[in-house]
Design an enzyme around this catalytic site. Structure first.
Site, mmCIF file in Angstrom:
data_model
loop_
_atom_site.group_PDB
_atom_site.id
_atom_site.type_symbol
_atom_site.label_atom_id
_atom_site.label_comp_id
_atom_site.label_asym_id
_atom_site.label_seq_id
_atom_site.Cartn_x
_atom_site.Cartn_y
_atom_site.Cartn_z
ATOM 1 N N HIS A 17 -5.786 11.842 11.868
ATOM 2 C CA HIS A 17 -5.457 13.272 12.018
ATOM 3 C C HIS A 17 -5.698 13.972 10.693
ATOM 4 C CE1 HIS A 17 -1.917 11.444 10.159
ATOM 5 N NE2 HIS A 17 -1.771 12.618 9.563
ATOM 6 N N HIS A 54 -8.088 16.536 3.797
ATOM 7 C CA HIS A 54 -8.745 15.223 3.865
ATOM 8 C C HIS A 54 -8.210 14.446 5.066
ATOM 9 C CE1 HIS A 54 -5.035 14.396 1.585
ATOM 10 N NE2 HIS A 54 -5.076 13.215 2.178
HETATM 11 P P1 ATP Z 1 3.511 5.379 6.731
HETATM 12 O O1 ATP Z 1 4.315 6.267 5.835
HETATM 13 O O2 ATP Z 1 4.332 4.342 7.443
HETATM 14 O O3 ATP Z 1 2.292 4.854 6.072
HETATM 15 P P2 ATP Z 1 2.280 7.727 7.788
HETATM 16 O O4 ATP Z 1 2.062 8.089 6.361
HETATM 17 O O5 ATP Z 1 1.123 7.751 8.712
HETATM 18 O O6 ATP Z 1 2.959 6.309 7.912
HETATM 19 P P3 ATP Z 1 4.278 9.729 7.645
HETATM 20 O O7 ATP Z 1 4.725 9.181 6.329
HETATM 21 O O8 ATP Z 1 5.324 10.181 8.590
HETATM 22 O O9 ATP Z 1 3.383 8.674 8.410
HETATM 23 O O10 ATP Z 1 3.285 10.938 7.343
HETATM 24 C C1 ATP Z 1 2.777 11.798 8.320
HETATM 25 C C2 ATP Z 1 1.646 12.599 7.705
HETATM 26 O O11 ATP Z 1 2.142 13.391 6.620
HETATM 27 C C3 ATP Z 1 0.536 11.738 7.095
HETATM 28 O O12 ATP Z 1 -0.684 12.451 7.201
HETATM 29 C C4 ATP Z 1 0.918 11.641 5.650
HETATM 30 O O13 ATP Z 1 -0.206 11.441 4.816
HETATM 31 C C5 ATP Z 1 1.533 13.003 5.399
HETATM 32 N N1 ATP Z 1 2.577 12.909 4.369
HETATM 33 C C6 ATP Z 1 3.595 12.022 4.332
HETATM 34 N N2 ATP Z 1 4.379 12.221 3.264
HETATM 35 C C7 ATP Z 1 3.843 13.266 2.593
HETATM 36 C C8 ATP Z 1 4.203 13.966 1.405
HETATM 37 N N3 ATP Z 1 5.267 13.644 0.681
HETATM 38 N N4 ATP Z 1 3.420 14.993 1.027
HETATM 39 C C9 ATP Z 1 2.346 15.346 1.742
HETATM 40 N N5 ATP Z 1 1.960 14.750 2.872
HETATM 41 C C10 ATP Z 1 2.686 13.713 3.299
#
Ligand code: ATP
Ligand code: MG
Length: 200
Positions: A46, A133
């Site tokens: 996504h 990205h």
């Molecule tokens: P995991 O953390 O288990 O690797 P994930 O990153 O896919 O899983 P989430 O951490 O819930 O799931 O993140 C959802 C989306 O938000 C992803 O696109 C992630 O890159 C983005 N994201 C997560 N944390 C942040 C942050 N602190 N700042 C910006 N974007 C974020």
């Protein structure tokens, strides 16, 4: 009293063909990167617009309303993915991504609007500049990646007609994203037609 919270973010969904092609690009990367990369499963690919983190579940309807209001009238637009990159650097990469060649400006504009909508329910504003990205994989610990030896995928293009608010459910098996709301992008004329349509 404990309150129910939901981990939420706004993102663009990839249509299935674009998703398959992005997943193939990730496959092709495997040769050039160290083992141990955690690849994003194809169904989870996504384009993040705004990550909010944990929000009070009771605030979600308000968040959706604010976001809808802010997104009016942002018209549908085209995205083209192209090129590979690593964050924060290829020498010490934590994230491998596909770049956004077209649609960057529109995504940044929407991200700003969603940031404002999120702020209206008390979420801290984003301080870093928005960098569109598509995350393909994550490395822990960070490692060097030889992206220069890999062929960058050709343009993967698709039209964007909605922004999605997802709940992210984390588990040891990985994240699962559940759409909570789909916010349509509209041409001004469509929006006006909808607004002023006589009730029949
Ligand atoms: P995991 O953390 O288990 O690797 P994930 O990153 O896919 O899983 P989430 O951490 O819930 O799931 O993140 C959802 C989306 O938000 C992803 O696109 C992630 O890159 C983005 N994201 C997560 N944390 C942040 C942050 N602190 N700042 C910006 N974007 C974020
Ligand atoms: Mg994460």
């Amino acid at each position: 009293m404990s309150r129910e919270t939901l981990r939420v973010f706004f993102a663009l969904e990839l249509p299935s063909e674009a998703r398959e092609r992005a997943a193939k690009a990730a496959q092709a990367l495997r040769a050039g990167v160290p083992r141990g990369v955690r690849w994003v499963p194809p169904e989870n690919l996504h384009l993040t617009l705004k990550f909010l983190g944990d929000v009070d579940a009771a605030q979600v309807p308000r968040l959706i309303g604010r976001a809808e209001a802010k997104l009016w009238p942002v018209p549908p637009f085209e995205v083209e993915l192209a090129g590979l990159g690593a964050l924060p650097s290829v020498r010490s990469a934590r994230v491998l991504w596909l770049g956004v060649r077209k649609g960057n400006r529109e995504m940044a504009r929407i991200a700003r609007k969603l940031d404002a909508a999120a702020a209206s329910i008390g979420v801290e504003r984003e301080r870093r500049p928005f960098q569109a990205h598509l995350t393909l994989g994550r490395l822990r610990p960070p490692a060097r990646v030889a992206l220069e030896r890999l062929e960058a995928p050709r343009g993967i293009a698709f039209g964007v007609e909605e922004v999605i608010l997802y709940e992210s459910r984390l588990s040891p098996d990985g994240a699962r994203y559940i759409p909570l709301a789909r916010l349509p992008l509209m041409q001004v004329e469509d929006a006006e037609a909808r607004e002023f349509a006589p009730e029949i």
